[in-house]
Design a protein around this motif. Structure first.
Motif, PDB file in Angstrom:
ATOM      1  N   ASP A 127      -0.535   3.038  -5.676  1.00  0.00           N
ATOM      2  CA  ASP A 127      -0.602   1.903  -6.597  1.00  0.00           C
ATOM      3  C   ASP A 127      -0.231   2.253  -8.038  1.00  0.00           C
ATOM      4  N   VAL A 171       2.606  -5.618   4.927  1.00  0.00           N
ATOM      5  CA  VAL A 171       1.182  -5.494   5.243  1.00  0.00           C
ATOM      6  C   VAL A 171       0.712  -6.658   6.107  1.00  0.00           C
ATOM      7  N   CYS A 193      -1.385 -11.836   1.784  1.00  0.00           N
ATOM      8  CA  CYS A 193      -2.458 -10.854   1.534  1.00  0.00           C
ATOM      9  C   CYS A 193      -2.401 -10.449   0.065  1.00  0.00           C
ATOM     10  N   CYS A 230       6.366  -9.498   3.771  1.00  0.00           N
ATOM     11  CA  CYS A 230       5.337  -8.499   3.419  1.00  0.00           C
ATOM     12  C   CYS A 230       5.065  -7.558   4.595  1.00  0.00           C
ATOM     13  N   MET A 243       5.374   1.417  -1.574  1.00  0.00           N
ATOM     14  CA  MET A 243       5.019   0.509  -0.489  1.00  0.00           C
ATOM     15  C   MET A 243       4.792   1.247   0.815  1.00  0.00           C
ATOM     16  N   LYS A 244       5.664   2.210   1.067  1.00  0.00           N
ATOM     17  CA  LYS A 244       5.561   2.957   2.333  1.00  0.00           C
ATOM     18  C   LYS A 244       4.228   3.704   2.415  1.00  0.00           C
ATOM     19  N   TYR A 245       3.832   4.339   1.298  1.00  0.00           N
ATOM     20  CA  TYR A 245       2.622   5.163   1.344  1.00  0.00           C
ATOM     21  C   TYR A 245       1.413   4.506   0.668  1.00  0.00           C
ATOM     22  N   LYS A 246       1.571   3.226   0.293  1.00  0.00           N
ATOM     23  CA  LYS A 246       0.473   2.484  -0.357  1.00  0.00           C
ATOM     24  C   LYS A 246      -0.054   3.217  -1.602  1.00  0.00           C
ATOM     25  N   VAL A 300      -1.425  -7.666  -1.314  1.00  0.00           N
ATOM     26  CA  VAL A 300      -0.218  -6.918  -1.685  1.00  0.00           C
ATOM     27  C   VAL A 300       0.915  -7.865  -2.100  1.00  0.00           C
ATOM     28  N   CYS A 301       1.026  -8.986  -1.381  1.00  0.00           N
ATOM     29  CA  CYS A 301       2.126  -9.920  -1.688  1.00  0.00           C
ATOM     30  C   CYS A 301       1.620 -11.119  -2.491  1.00  0.00           C
TER      31      CYS A 301
END
Ligand code: DAH
Length: 341
Positions: A325, A261, A267, A259, A320-323, A269-270
């Motif tokens: 969703d 993050v 966390c 992950c 993922m790179k720029y978060k 995200v994962c």
């Protein structure tokens, strides 16, 4: 007497004057009592009689032109001075920001990926978005009526062709035209006949990879993909392979990366696993090599070829790179979203 040269100089100086004082200086220099034009008039008497009239006329029209130009500029200056004095011109207001365009986040990610793979010796290959059934399915070891076809909901066209459901058919096209060793990536748009939601779109982008040589193994794949992700995210990333199924690879894997993050500690995200599912991959199936016109390796040291393939979702990588969703934002054309990149 170079009236032309003098005219050019005078007009330039009027242009360059930035205020009334500057303009007045230009006036004095050319039109004043002891100015250039006056001295030209003074020297008229040295000219032969027959030329005097003509040169005199030239000087007069030059004089008139200068007077007019200076008058116009003077009026402009006076007008802005008046505005300024009446406080209508607020010099403290910031200037207008010039809006510049920029690349879409997906394009940024695609180019970054192309550069990294390029540095590792991969070249870029392309294929058609309108594909035929053979390249999209049959040649990839997905026969008609085989349930594996259900993995890809397909847009069929009236002429029997289809919108490619993945970038994998370019593997076949490339193998047919090029001899190994092969080391390519195929970034491109693909289409799925699916309902859309935050993580599904009917069209999105994949980056296919294919590496074929005599001794290419899964450990080569793991090293390359770890290196790619580490360079892409600028931190050390580990990859984990889980057994999976794709008709065109054997064995097949689902690839997770540690992950980005929480770096593996867990966390949201994962989902607290420390791993994020990112792509499919595997060793190219012998039937796929054959469809591409290559002889698959059967035992150690024979003359056949082997290698790995993978397919990364570029949208997923961008998100993922720029978060981000919701994948739909990438295709919304919403300026408020796009302005942030
Ligand atoms: N074509 C697959 C898909 O669209 C992704 C993929 C998986 C590509 C494994 C590969 C591979 O080359 O080896 O779901």
């Amino acid at each position: 007497m170079d009236i032309g040269g003098l005219k050019k100089m005078a007009l330039e100086e009027i242009d360059k004057a930035i205020d009334l004082v500057g303009l007045d200086n230009v006036y004095k220099k050319y039109l004043g009592k002891k100015g250039e034009i006056a001295s030209f008039f003074g020297s008229l008497k040295n000219l032969p009689e027959k030329d005097r009239k003509e040169v005199g006329r030239c000087l007069n029209s030059f004089k008139k032109l200068l007077e007019e130009k200076i008058k116009i500029k003077e009026q402009e200056f006076k007008k802005s001075l008046k505005l300024f004095k009446n406080n209508k011109l607020d010099v403290s207001i910031p200037g207008k920001k010039i809006k510049t365009g920029h690349l879409h986040p997906l394009t940024l990610v695609k180019r970054r990926a192309e550069n990294i793979f390029g540095e590792m010796g991969f070249s870029i290959a392309q294929g058609p978005e309108i594909e035929d059934e053979w390249h999209n399915f049959d040649a990839l070891n997905i026969p008609k009526n085989h349930p594996a076809r259900d993995m890809w909901d397909t847009f069929w066209l009236k002429n029997g062709k289809l919108l490619r459901t993945h970038t994998s058919p370019v593997q076949i096209r490339y193998m047919k035209k090029n001899n190994p060793p092969i080391r390519i990536i195929v970034p491109g748009r693909i289409f799925r006949h699916e309902a859309t939601d935050a993580s599904h779109e009917i069209n999105f982008y994949q980056l296919e990879g294919l590496m074929i040589d005599k001794d290419i193994s899964i450990s080569n794949f793991k090293a390359i993909i770890q290196e790619f992700f580490s360079r892409f995210f600028n931190k050390v990333i580990e990859a984990r392979l889980r057994p999976s199924f794709f008709p065109f690879t054997e064995p097949s894997f689902e690839v997770d990366m540690s992950c980005v993050v929480c770096e593996g500690t867990g966390c949201s995200v994962c989902s607290s696993t420390g791993w994020i599912e990112i792509m499919g991959a595997g060793m190219v199936h012998p039937n796929v090599l054959k469809a591409g016109g290559l002889i698959p390796r059967q035992k150690a040291k024979d003359t056949g070829w082997q290698g790995f393939a993978f397919g990364i979702g570029l949208d997923r990588l961008t998100m993922m790179k720029y978060k981000i969703d919701d994948i739909r934002l990438l295709y919304s054309g919403d300026i408020r979203f796009l302005k942030q990149f």
